[in-house]
Design an enzyme around this catalytic site. Structure first.
Site, short mmCIF file in Angstrom:
data_model
loop_
_atom_site.label_atom_id
_atom_site.label_comp_id
_atom_site.label_asym_id
_atom_site.label_seq_id
_atom_site.Cartn_x
_atom_site.Cartn_y
_atom_site.Cartn_z
N CYS A 128 16.82 11.75 42.11
CA CYS A 128 17.88 10.61 42.45
C CYS A 128 18.08 10.13 41.06
CB CYS A 128 17.33 9.86 43.38
SG CYS A 128 16.12 8.82 43.16
N GLY A 129 18.45 8.66 41.08
CA GLY A 129 18.79 8.02 39.78
C GLY A 129 17.54 7.63 39.04
#
Length: 289
Positions: free
Chosen positions: A240-241
Site C-alpha cells: 500500500c502507501g
C-alpha cells in the site's frame, strides 16, 4: 449472498458484552492521513470505548528506517506491549475511528508477533458512537506484564525480497492504494514520490472491502479479490502507501482461508521514493482468463 462474516471481526454488541473481562484488551489504533483532518489522540482523549488503550503505531515502530511506522523489533514490541499490560495470551480487540482503515494493521502486527486471539471491531469508533454506546475519557492503567513474542518473520517482506518478487513474478502483488495512485493519474500524498505501481501488481483499493466501516461478507470478499485478478490458489504479497492499509487485504485474505500471504512493510513509501526500483503507470494488465 450469504452474510457469513470473518472470524477475525467482532461486532459492537459482542464487544460491549465482553467489556470488563480480565483477559480482554481493547486497543484504539486510530491513525489518519493529513487529508482526513482528524486527530487520533484528541479523539481518544475526548471519548473512547471503555477500557480501551491507545496504541500509537507511529510510536511503537522502528524509528531507524526513515520510513513511517516500520514494524518494530520483537524485543521492542514486547517491551512496549508489556508496558501497556498486554500479553500474547489475551483476547485483543483492535479498533480505529473509521472502522476498517488502520486497525487491521495492528491486528496483523500482533499476529506476526505471536498473539493468537486478535480481532478487529466492525464499524470502528464511528459506528460505536453512532449507536449511542458508552464512552469513557479515563485512561486505563493495566499492570505491566510480559508479552512473549513468537515472531513470524516469513510474513514480512523486505525491500530486497520485494525486488526479487517483482523481477521473478514469483508472487502475486496486491496494492491497496487508490486506483488513481496505482495508475499515476493522481499524485502520491507524500512529497518526492513517483506515481504508479510495481510491475505485475493488481489494484485492490482498501476501501472496496468495507461499507461504512463494516467488513463485507466472505463471499463478497472472495469476489472482490478474484475480480482484481488474484488467483487464491497462489501466494500473495500485499502492499500500500506505508504498510497500513495493505493489512486490510491481508485481513480479507485470511478471512476467506488464504494463509499463504506476506506484507511488504516498506510499501510505496519505500519503493516509490527510490530511483532504482521499477515503476509502471496506467491500469493493471488485463486479467488472464
Amino acid at each position: 449472498m450469504s452474510e457469513e462474516k470473518s472470524r477475525f471481526v467482532v461486532s459492537a454488541d459482542w464487544l460491549q458484552g465482553e467489556l470488563g473481562k480480565p483477559d480482554l484488551r481493547v486497543l484504539d489504533a486510530s491513525f489518519y492521513l493529513p487529508a482526513q483532518n482528524r486527530d487520533a489522540d484528541a479523539e481518544y482523549a475526548s471519548g473512547h470505548i471503555p477500557d480501551a488503550i491507545r496504541f500509537d503505531q507511529d510510536k511503537i515502530a522502528d524509528h531507524s528506517t526513515g520510513l513511517p511506522h516500520t514494524i518494530p523489533s520483537p524485543d521492542y514490541f514486547a517491551e512496549e506491549a508489556g508496558k501497556l499490560g498486554i500479553s500474547e495470551t489475551d483476547r485483543i480487540v483492535v479498533y480505529d475511528g473509521i472502522g476498517m482503515f488502520a486497525s487491521p494493521r495492528v491486528w496483523w502486527l500482533f499476529r506476526v508477533m505471536g498473539a493468537k486471539n486478535v480481532f478487529v471491531l466492525d464499524g470502528g469508533l464511528d459506528g460505536w458512537k453512532a449507536e449511542g454506546r458508552p464512552l469513557k475519557t479515563d485512561v486505563p492503567n493495566y499492570k505491566p506484564t510480559t508479552f512473549k513474542t513468537n515472531y513470524d518473520a516469513g510474513r514480512v517482506v523486505s525491500l530486497e525480497t520485494m525486488r526479487d518478487i517483482v523481477s521473478s513474478g514469483a508472487l502475486q502483488i496486491a496494492d491497496a492504494r487508490s486506483a488513481g495512485r496505482f495508475a499515476a493519474t493522481e499524485p502520491e500524498p507524500r512529497a518526492g514520490m513517483r506515481s504508479g505501481h510495481m510491475p505485475g501488481a493488481r489494484s485492490l483499493p482498501s476501501g472496496v472491502f468495507a461499507n461504512q466501516g463494516r467488513f463485507k461478507s466472505l463471499p463478497e470478499l472472495k469476489q472482490t479479490i478474484e475480480g482484481a485478478g488474484i488467483d487464491l490458489s497462489k501466494p500473495v504479497v500485499t502492499s500500500c502507501g506505508s504498510g497500513i492499509t495493505a493489512a486490510i487485504i491481508t485481513l480479507a485474505l485470511e478471512s476467506i482461508g488464504h494463509t499463504d500471504n506476506k506484507l511488504y512493510d516498506g510499501s510505496w513509501s519505500e519503493w516509490g521514493s527510490r530511483d532504482d526500483t521499477p515503476v509502471v503507470t496506467g491500469p493493471p494488465d488485463p486479467i488472464k482468463v
